[in-house]
Design an enzyme around this catalytic site. Sequence first.
Site: not given
Length: 320
Positions: A24, A86, A136, A138, A237, A279
């Site tokens: 992305c 992240h 996580h 993030e 993801n 990723s």
Amino acid sequence: MNAPFPTTEKPALRLLLAAPRGFCAGVDRAIEIVERALERYGAPVYVRHEIVHNRYVVDALKAKGAVFVEELTEVPDGVPVVFSAHGVPKSVPAEATTRGLDWLDATCPLVSKVHRQAERQIEAGRHIVFVGHKGHPEVIGTLGQVPEGTITLVETEADVAALDFATDAPLAFLTQTTLSVDDTAGIVKALRARFPQIVGPKAEDICYATSNRQAAVKTIAPQCELVLVIGAPNSSNSLRLVEVAERCGATAKLVQRGSDIEDAWFDGVEAMGLTAGASAPEELVNEVIERIAAIRTVSVEQVVTAEEKMVFKLPKQLEG
């Protein structure tokens, strides 16, 4: 009379290749930041945590001179350091600045947007309910944007049911950017049902790339007996793509490289789907297709469900 030669022809396999898939804009930007930093400063350039969740990408950057560490205390004085896509708690760049380190922030701009939203909700006097996966990176980064005790993490609808806020408490919700679109919708619905006054973001926090990749899997998975997702075990993801495929009725497996694939997976399979988490580079997609082609006679059909043209700017230190 000689016996006939045994047939070696491989059975046909229809392979539906999801598009969009793979990198992305946020991942592209993060990798480019490390590469540009290496060009500008020379090796070594330190990176706090994996720049993105993919071992192939990390190893390639290591080969160019990047050094990956878990904490800022492992970064020597006088060398540049990059923060991963992240995001990081506010305390990390603050510590880097105090030490006089030259630091570059590779946080995905869509994650940074959530950070700014969190700050605004706290300024408005609201307590934040954050939907995400505990531990996580993030989530750790987002929780670290606001004072301790002003944000509560929920992972499931059951967690929402267990919240003990007053029915009229000033609340807001935000979400991790890489969640399941369907699961998150259920959790948000439960939040709004329990706390009608809760304030949400103007647009959903789940990023365009996560939504698009899940939608693509929803299109191909019902046509397939097997779906392979290329991604890392710690990639949120990518794991969500596996779950989406399974909910569509397909057998789904997460693979990191072509070497992970087993011949037996294809027994009785006439059609399969293939996608890659945000990723995972396209080189790994090609590698996986080559591995499958060693097992079956593959006919590849690309299924396009969206076009992605998003590009994010680099940090000012690396522009030009």
